[in-house]
Write an enzyme that holds these catalytic residues in place. Sequence first.
Site, PDB file in Angstrom:
ATOM      1  N   GLU A 248       0.890  -1.173   0.000  1.00  0.00           N
ATOM      2  CA  GLU A 248       0.000   0.000   0.000  1.00  0.00           C
ATOM      3  C   GLU A 248       0.919   1.212   0.000  1.00  0.00           C
ATOM      4  O   GLU A 248       1.513   1.546   1.023  1.00  0.00           O
ATOM      5  CB  GLU A 248      -0.903  -0.003   1.250  1.00  0.00           C
ATOM      6  N   CYS A 282      -2.123   9.036   2.980  1.00  0.00           N
ATOM      7  CA  CYS A 282      -1.855   8.591   1.608  1.00  0.00           C
ATOM      8  C   CYS A 282      -2.949   9.093   0.692  1.00  0.00           C
ATOM      9  O   CYS A 282      -2.727   9.356  -0.479  1.00  0.00           O
ATOM     10  CB  CYS A 282      -1.747   7.077   1.559  1.00  0.00           C
TER      11      CYS A 282
HETATM   12  P1  NAD Z   1       8.590   5.075   4.172  1.00  0.00           P
HETATM   13  O1  NAD Z   1       8.430   4.306   2.925  1.00  0.00           O
HETATM   14  O2  NAD Z   1       9.712   6.023   4.331  1.00  0.00           O
HETATM   15  O3  NAD Z   1       8.731   4.051   5.432  1.00  0.00           O
HETATM   16  C1  NAD Z   1       7.779   3.049   5.655  1.00  0.00           C
HETATM   17  C2  NAD Z   1       8.373   1.932   6.496  1.00  0.00           C
HETATM   18  O4  NAD Z   1       9.408   1.292   5.733  1.00  0.00           O
HETATM   19  C3  NAD Z   1       9.018   2.390   7.783  1.00  0.00           C
HETATM   20  O5  NAD Z   1       8.678   1.486   8.816  1.00  0.00           O
HETATM   21  C4  NAD Z   1      10.505   2.288   7.482  1.00  0.00           C
HETATM   22  O6  NAD Z   1      11.299   2.046   8.612  1.00  0.00           O
HETATM   23  C5  NAD Z   1      10.516   1.072   6.581  1.00  0.00           C
HETATM   24  N1  NAD Z   1      11.743   0.903   5.794  1.00  0.00           N
HETATM   25  C6  NAD Z   1      12.743   1.774   5.579  1.00  0.00           C
HETATM   26  N2  NAD Z   1      13.698   1.221   4.782  1.00  0.00           N
HETATM   27  C7  NAD Z   1      13.270  -0.019   4.489  1.00  0.00           C
HETATM   28  C8  NAD Z   1      13.795  -1.077   3.690  1.00  0.00           C
HETATM   29  N3  NAD Z   1      14.962  -0.963   3.048  1.00  0.00           N
HETATM   30  N4  NAD Z   1      13.091  -2.223   3.605  1.00  0.00           N
HETATM   31  C9  NAD Z   1      11.914  -2.364   4.235  1.00  0.00           C
HETATM   32  N5  NAD Z   1      11.362  -1.388   4.992  1.00  0.00           N
HETATM   33  C10 NAD Z   1      12.032  -0.237   5.117  1.00  0.00           C
HETATM   34  O7  NAD Z   1       7.180   5.785   4.417  1.00  0.00           O
HETATM   35  P2  NAD Z   1       6.798   6.860   5.507  1.00  0.00           P
HETATM   36  O8  NAD Z   1       7.510   8.122   5.181  1.00  0.00           O
HETATM   37  O9  NAD Z   1       6.903   6.289   6.872  1.00  0.00           O
HETATM   38  O10 NAD Z   1       5.230   7.007   5.205  1.00  0.00           O
HETATM   39  C11 NAD Z   1       4.712   7.854   4.253  1.00  0.00           C
HETATM   40  C12 NAD Z   1       4.382   7.134   2.973  1.00  0.00           C
HETATM   41  O11 NAD Z   1       3.475   6.061   3.203  1.00  0.00           O
HETATM   42  C13 NAD Z   1       3.690   8.035   1.965  1.00  0.00           C
HETATM   43  O12 NAD Z   1       4.213   7.808   0.692  1.00  0.00           O
HETATM   44  C14 NAD Z   1       2.242   7.588   2.056  1.00  0.00           C
HETATM   45  O13 NAD Z   1       1.476   7.890   0.911  1.00  0.00           O
HETATM   46  C15 NAD Z   1       2.398   6.131   2.263  1.00  0.00           C
HETATM   47  N6  NAD Z   1       1.174   5.553   2.818  1.00  0.00           N
HETATM   48  C16 NAD Z   1       0.404   4.748   2.016  1.00  0.00           C
HETATM   49  C17 NAD Z   1      -0.801   4.238   2.503  1.00  0.00           C
HETATM   50  C18 NAD Z   1      -1.688   3.352   1.673  1.00  0.00           C
HETATM   51  O14 NAD Z   1      -2.521   2.680   2.249  1.00  0.00           O
HETATM   52  N7  NAD Z   1      -1.552   3.325   0.356  1.00  0.00           N
HETATM   53  C19 NAD Z   1      -1.201   4.555   3.796  1.00  0.00           C
HETATM   54  C20 NAD Z   1      -0.385   5.378   4.568  1.00  0.00           C
HETATM   55  C21 NAD Z   1       0.799   5.867   4.072  1.00  0.00           C
END
Ligand code: NAD
Length: 477
Positions: A248, A282
């Site tokens: 997501e 999001c």
């Molecule tokens: P992000 O992608 O920076 O981080 C998300 C998670 O991934 C964190 O827990 C982070 O520690 C982890 N992570 C970091 N490096 C990783 C790796 N190499 N492998 C696996 N995991 C890793 O996102 P964010 O800044 O925390 O959140 C914002 C983003 O999330 C926005 O783009 C938003 O649109 C999206 N989002 C999407 C939905 C949806 O349902 N489509 C819902 C909420 C947020």
Amino acid sequence: MEFRQETLRIGGERLARERVIEVMNPYTNECIGAVPKASVEDVRRAFEIARAYRPKLSRYERHRILLKAADIVVARAEEIADLITAESGLCKKDSRYEAGRVRDVLIFGAHAALNDDGQIFSCDITPHGRERRVYTQREPLLGVISAITPFNHPMNQVAHKVVPSVATNNRMVLKPSEKVPLSALLFADILYEAGLPPEMFQVVTGDPAEIADELLTNPAVELVTFTGGVAIGKHIAAKIGYRRTVLELGGNDPLIVLDDADLDKATDLAVAGSYKNSGQRCTAVKRMIVQESVADRFVELLVEKSRRWRYGDPMDETMDMGTVIDEAAAKLFEARVNEAVAQGAKLLYGNVRRGALYSPTVLDRVRPEMNVVREETFGPVSPVIRFKTLDEAIALVNGTAFGLSSGLCTNRLDAIARFVNELHVGSVNVWEVPGYRLELTPFGGIKDSGLGYKEGVLEAIKSFTNVKTYSLPWPAA
Ligand code: NAD
């Protein structure tokens, strides 16, 4: 806010570690707590425990645990909201709303746990049919679910992962965002207090650079469910190989306003969609696509209502908006807005920043190629793009890499039908913000916003289970 020195939640034990990650309050810049920086060994141990455990809870027991957790969330809603606000900078109005959503996820999950949604197929329905019936049943995965959550809904994103997992008797290891780990740990404790066997849900906190790969590649992992940004989502897709993934990812959702729309109602939706949760949803409104003939009046009302949107100290009950997640994020929005202005957009309100506090911001005369609307701008920015024809509006919406959700302000049925059929998105909400949904209903995007597997309690239950069929001899009645 009291300083919380937290522990890992592995196999029913609370394990402290010398290495910690400090959790900062984005508004005060104070350190409000610390969580362990788990090692790869810690993560492996959590998966071993999960793999060795076979949940045997009856549907009734799962139902009771989730209902009891919902009661605890209601009873402790104020404490939950304070914690979410302290670690994320979301204002109290937003964090209270989030506590209510978490309760809804639990209630829907509790009811879904009672529902045996198996299907029955009679087999005597073709010339070569037999007197048999084929039945389906959903079974928990053999392996473990690995869950990774983002910062923007510190507890609700976690609930959307773990509740369907509990409802289906799965085992899950979760790594919450290192920016907001305290809400995830509190939610785990609420579930344990409600009677959840700790092997069914473990939480590892840490530095993703160190432990994220183990969460993707540990041999016990059968499915990875990830909510977060596109870059990491695609990295995960490339990394995990022969495993299921639910991704997501980001959004760039439009609010589309046609010339017949009640502009007062449309701008109410515009500001709510753009500024609630500090624009960090999001499905926040990230582009306002407005028909030229009503755009001047729309923008006037938008500016007026943006001025009235009170932002500041997130703990102040009267605020409509707190900070964004950190100063770096606020600086990025400021830079994107400055860049758009340099390219000809008109700044009508805002773009004021103090630390992680960033004001509601209105930009008019934005063009689709500007980064502020081409990329996901994950903050309280309202860029207005004008259009003349429906074809143009549809091309604008479909013209980014994202395809999550959309909101539409019109009463014209012909236009509604066209947008529903022709937008490349997961949802179209007529007279609602793109983010509108129940925690129960299918939710998720296509294109760069996701692979099309949905979340929402019922869809997640489908993702988290294997369908088995069995057939029996059965004479025609
Ligand atoms: P992000 O992608 O920076 O981080 C998300 C998670 O991934 C964190 O827990 C982070 O520690 C982890 N992570 C970091 N490096 C990783 C790796 N190499 N492998 C696996 N995991 C890793 O996102 P964010 O800044 O925390 O959140 C914002 C983003 O999330 C926005 O783009 C938003 O649109 C999206 N989002 C999407 C939905 C949806 O349902 N489509 C819902 C909420 C947020």
